[in-house]
Design a protein around this motif. Structure first.
Motif, PDB file in Angstrom:
ATOM      1  N   HIS A   1      51.195  27.046  44.888  1.00  5.49           N
ATOM      2  CA  HIS A   1      51.474  26.240  43.699  1.00  5.49           C
ATOM      3  C   HIS A   1      51.303  24.743  43.910  1.00  5.49           C
ATOM      4  O   HIS A   1      50.843  24.032  43.034  1.00  5.49           O
TER       5      HIS A   1
ATOM      6  N   ILE B   1      45.895  31.899  45.853  1.00  8.09           N
ATOM      7  CA  ILE B   1      46.885  32.171  44.810  1.00  8.09           C
ATOM      8  C   ILE B   1      47.471  33.558  45.061  1.00  8.09           C
ATOM      9  O   ILE B   1      46.735  34.522  45.306  1.00  8.09           O
TER      10      ILE B   1
ATOM     11  N   HIS C   1      48.526  35.998  43.464  1.00  8.50           N
ATOM     12  CA  HIS C   1      48.048  37.200  42.755  1.00  8.50           C
ATOM     13  C   HIS C   1      46.580  37.514  43.033  1.00  8.50           C
ATOM     14  O   HIS C   1      46.061  38.532  42.597  1.00  8.50           O
TER      15      HIS C   1
ATOM     16  N   ASP D   1      57.192  34.757  40.100  1.00  8.99           N
ATOM     17  CA  ASP D   1      56.113  34.146  39.325  1.00  8.99           C
ATOM     18  C   ASP D   1      55.770  35.110  38.205  1.00  8.99           C
ATOM     19  O   ASP D   1      55.549  36.292  38.445  1.00  8.99           O
TER      20      ASP D   1
ATOM     21  N   HIS E   1      53.184  35.696  36.438  1.00  8.26           N
ATOM     22  CA  HIS E   1      51.878  36.375  36.393  1.00  8.26           C
ATOM     23  C   HIS E   1      51.710  37.475  37.422  1.00  8.26           C
ATOM     24  O   HIS E   1      50.606  37.963  37.669  1.00  8.26           O
TER      25      HIS E   1
ATOM     26  N   SER F   1      42.618  29.542  38.615  1.00  6.27           N
ATOM     27  CA  SER F   1      43.909  30.178  38.324  1.00  6.27           C
ATOM     28  C   SER F   1      43.885  31.676  38.602  1.00  6.27           C
ATOM     29  O   SER F   1      42.826  32.292  38.724  1.00  6.27           O
ATOM     30  N   CYS F   2      45.079  32.265  38.663  1.00  7.26           N
ATOM     31  CA  CYS F   2      45.190  33.688  38.978  1.00  7.26           C
ATOM     32  C   CYS F   2      44.599  34.542  37.869  1.00  7.26           C
ATOM     33  O   CYS F   2      44.416  35.745  38.030  1.00  7.26           O
TER      34      CYS F   2
ATOM     35  N   CYS G   1      46.632  26.991  43.026  1.00  9.33           N
ATOM     36  CA  CYS G   1      46.909  27.058  41.585  1.00  9.33           C
ATOM     37  C   CYS G   1      46.292  25.870  40.848  1.00  9.33           C
ATOM     38  O   CYS G   1      45.897  25.969  39.698  1.00  9.33           O
TER      39      CYS G   1
ATOM     40  N   CYS H   1      45.981  24.709  36.930  1.00  8.67           N
ATOM     41  CA  CYS H   1      46.636  25.699  36.068  1.00  8.67           C
ATOM     42  C   CYS H   1      47.999  25.171  35.649  1.00  8.67           C
ATOM     43  O   CYS H   1      48.403  25.334  34.512  1.00  8.67           O
ATOM     44  N   LEU H   2      48.716  24.553  36.592  1.00  8.33           N
ATOM     45  CA  LEU H   2      49.998  23.971  36.206  1.00  8.33           C
ATOM     46  C   LEU H   2      50.160  22.546  36.689  1.00  8.33           C
ATOM     47  O   LEU H   2      51.166  21.910  36.376  1.00  8.33           O
TER      48      LEU H   2
ATOM     49  N   ASN I   1      45.924  30.428  31.964  1.00  5.74           N
ATOM     50  CA  ASN I   1      46.652  31.350  31.100  1.00  5.74           C
ATOM     51  C   ASN I   1      47.640  30.697  30.152  1.00  5.74           C
ATOM     52  O   ASN I   1      48.228  31.362  29.322  1.00  5.74           O
TER      53      ASN I   1
ATOM     54  N   ARG J   1      51.302  21.489  30.011  1.00  2.75           N
ATOM     55  CA  ARG J   1      51.165  22.433  31.117  1.00  2.75           C
ATOM     56  C   ARG J   1      50.230  21.890  32.205  1.00  2.75           C
ATOM     57  O   ARG J   1      50.499  21.992  33.389  1.00  2.75           O
TER      58      ARG J   1
END
Ligand code: SF4
Lengths: 474, 203
Positions: free
Chosen positions: A63, A110, A112, A131, A133, A349-350, A415, A418-419, A437, A443
């Motif tokens: 992350h 990541i 995932h 998490d 996801h 991203s995942c 990540c 993504c965030l 996502n 975000r």
């Protein structure tokens, strides 16, 4: 007696004990990362408890990590608090004998992406991670759920989760997706249909011809986004594609154990006479390349469509949210969505950072490049592979060379935007075509405006400089 | 965990649907290794402008809602990221009960695991409570024992809660301790599993 669903079967196989309305559910795999675990380990220590099954726990750093200079390890992290969080994870896993793929380790990435890539994710398993996801792993027919930090502590201490059973819901997508339409479009179309709270209290099984036709990467994208539909988890029944994906991966069973595992995995499917609490059916032919216009993943529109009028929403809260969303996004009701000019493109991203995603983006980049077109001059486009191994594979296939030649940045895994917990962030007002996502306010960076879409669509937007129908590139 | 029994306090209405945990506590506050001190980040982008100045029109910044213990929010509250920092931040700010017509599953669990009571009421009941919360000078009562919310006008709404969750909240019980009472069942499960799915043991 009615038959069982896939979810029922996994649930029953893991129920250890009943405690009032809650079941103590055994957890086969616990994935952990730096952000949602420090308080859990601190809690364990304070109570003098041990990690029950370090061998069923795997840690990654994803992350917070910067997407450049990872070979330096934690020293590459400039933010002091982020560095402390990574160091804390390092200490916690060392103290408890947990396997950890550190920053710079090619196996890291990541969480995932890493689980399936290592063959840790297997059919019929229960999987948790701090998490949301975590639902991604449902692509393998595993019951995979996001949990909070108190629950992380609970799983570390007991290797179980206390939970009441969710409802069974099935989303069937019949028919075949058209050219240029991907798992991401399918997922966004489903969320648009059921709403972000549509799956609340349920586990969704995805079925139908169009779902079966998806690759494992596509199924992961679909299950990844289940959480944006409010569901506890998403599932796709395992089949030969699933088994072929797992075979030969580092943690996959080998030899005689493989045969034994395979016959076990094949028992995980929904019986023909099983009954679902809720069924939704979509036609694949009705799904166009889809993007989001607002600040909730249910705010979707076909790329050929227009920004909706807030007055068209049913409830006052929804109308208020739509007005707020349009204002935040800097869009006007009735405007064709393709008018939205893009400043930043994030492919990663995942949801969409696996090899197939990068191939899709590179294919668009290559088609454009051959026509002499590059990333539009006003656009910053970044590609962030989901793991070190994805990055290496892409480089072996020459995808990085194509993307770089077309003007994309080629980054290190994590990540990332993504965030935006690491330095990759939008600045206020910037508009981003993103394969991630969540298009929530802020975000990807305070004031940043996110449009969710597939990797091919994001790559096309990078070239065109605005949202565009990727089918015009094919 | 601190027990939750009953609270008498102010309620702040937040007229927004789909409030996600990124909004409740933005990412820059997740880099902590502590549970405490998160109140400063609660609804950060709603409460403060780009210069870090408090926005006077946001409900929790208005003087009449100072010290609110209850938040009344639109549908699907707490969707998005699984971050438990969201209930930690709400509690650190003094909010120990959130009322909505629905909550995202993970957020709801996280609340219950921290002694924050999520109350689900019908959309029209939530609307009615939001109306009554206008002006801020009032007392709402949330009573877990009787499973009711009483508005200043005396209007009373009943809510459902899982009996075990209720019991744990009332007593402030730690779930790990309870589960460890099943330690022998977990041991047994694992030893059976080692025989039936041996490949899982040498992962
Ligand atoms: S890529 Fe985004 S959604 Fe996925 S685990 Fe990382 S932060 Fe969460």
């Amino acid at each position: 007696m009615a038959g069982k669903t896939l979810y029922d079967k996994i649930w029953d196989a893991h129920a250890v004990a009943q405690d009032g309305g809650e079941t103590v559910l055994y957890i086969d795999l616990h994935l952990i990362h730096e952000v949602t675990t420090p308080q859990a380990f601190a809690g364990l220590r304070a109570a003098g408890r041990q990690v029950r099954r370090p061998d069923r726990t795997l840690a990654v750093a994803d992350h917070n990590v910067p997407t450049v200079g990872q070979e330096l390890g934690v020293d590459a992290v400039e933010d002091e608090e982020a560095r402390l969080q990574l160091q804390t994870l390092g200490r916690n896993v060392a103290d408890n004998g947990i396997e950890y793929f550190q920053m710079g380790d090619p196996r890291n990435g990541i969480v995932h992406v890493v689980g399936p890539e290592q063959g840790r994710t297997q059919p019929g398993m229960t999987i948790v991670c701090g998490d949301s996801h975590t639902s991604t792993h449902g692509a393998f027919g595993a019951l995979a759920q996001g949990i909070g930090t108190s629950e992380v502590e609970h799983v570390l201490a007991t290797q179980t989760l206390r939970q009441a059973k969710s409802k069974n819901m099935r989303v069937t997508v019949d028919g075949q997706l058209g050219p240029g339409v991907t798992a991401k479009d399918m997922a966004l179309a489903i969320i648009g249909e059921i709403g972000t709270a549509g799956g609340t209290g349920s586990v969704i099984e995805f079925a139908g011809e169009a779902v079966r036709a998806l690759s494992m990467e596509g199924r992961m994208t679909l299950c990844n986004l289940t959480i944006e539909g409010g569901a506890r988890a998403g599932l796709v029944a395992p089949d030969d594609k699933t088994f072929a994906y797992i075979m030969g991966r580092p943690s996959a069973p080998k030899g005689a154990a493989w045969d034994m595992a395979l016959s076990h995995w094949k028992t995980f499917y929904t019986d023909a006479d099983a009954v679902f609490d809720r069924e939704v059916v979509l036609k694949a032919e009705d799904i166009a390349p889809t993007v989001t216009w607002g600040t909730s993943p249910e705010d979707v529109v076909a790329v050929t469509g227009k920004v909706p009028d807030p007055d068209s929403f049913a409830t006052p809260d929804k109308r208020a949210s739509a007005v707020r969303a349009l204002d935040y996004m800097g869009l006007t009701a009735g405007q064709p969505i393709t008018e939205a000019k893009i400043d930043v493109v994030f492919i990663g991203s995942c949801t969409n950072s696996r090899i197939e995603d990068l191939r899709a983006a590179a294919a668009v980049a290559q088609a454009a490049y051959l026509e002499g077109r590059l990333v539009a001059p006003h656009v910053r486009a970044m590609v962030v592979p989901g793991s070190g191994l994805v990055k290496y594979q892409a480089e072996e296939e020459g995808l990085d060379a194509i993307l770089k030649a077309a003007g994309f940045e080629w980054r290190e895994p994590g990540c990332s935007m993504c965030l935006g917990m690491n330095p990759d962030r939008l600045t206020p007002g910037q508009r981003c075509a993103s394969t991630s996502n969540r298009n929530f306010e802020g975000r990807q960076g305070r004031g940043g405006r996110t449009h969710l879409m597939s990797p091919a669509m994001a790559a096309a937007a990078a070239i065109a400089g605005h949202i565009v129908d990727v089918r015009t590139f094919l | 965990m601190k027990p939750f029994t009953r609270l008498d306090g102010r309620a702040a209405p937040l007229h927004l649907a789909n409030v996600d945990t990124d909004q409740i506590i933005p990412k820059q506050f997740l880099k902590t290794v502590e549970r405490e001190g998160l109140a400063k980040g609660l609804f950060y982008d709603f409460r403060f402008d780009e210069q870090g100045q408090a926005k006077s029109d946001f409900v929790l910044n208005r003087p009449e809602y100072k010290g609110a213990a209850v938040l009344i929010a639109g549908d699907n509250f707490g969707c998005g990221s699984s971050r438990e920092h969201a209930p930690w931040a709400l509690m650190d700010f003094g909010i120990t009960c959130v009322i909505s017509s629905s909550f995202a599953d993970i957020f709801k669990n996280n609340c219950l695991n921290n002694g924050l009571l999520p109350v689900v009421l019908k959309p029209e009941e939530v609307e009615a409570l939001m109306d009554e919360a206008k002006g801020g000078n009032h007392v709402f009562t949330v009573d877990l024992e009787s499973q009711t919310v009483t508005a200043p006008s005396g209007a009373r709404f009943a809510f459902d809660i899982d009996p075990d969750r209720k019991d744990k909240l009332l007593k402030g019980l730690d779930a790990i301790g309870e589960t460890l009472q099943h330690a022998s069942a977990i041991d047994l499960f694992e030893s059976k599993r080692a025989l039936s799915e041996p490949w899982m043991e040498d992962a």
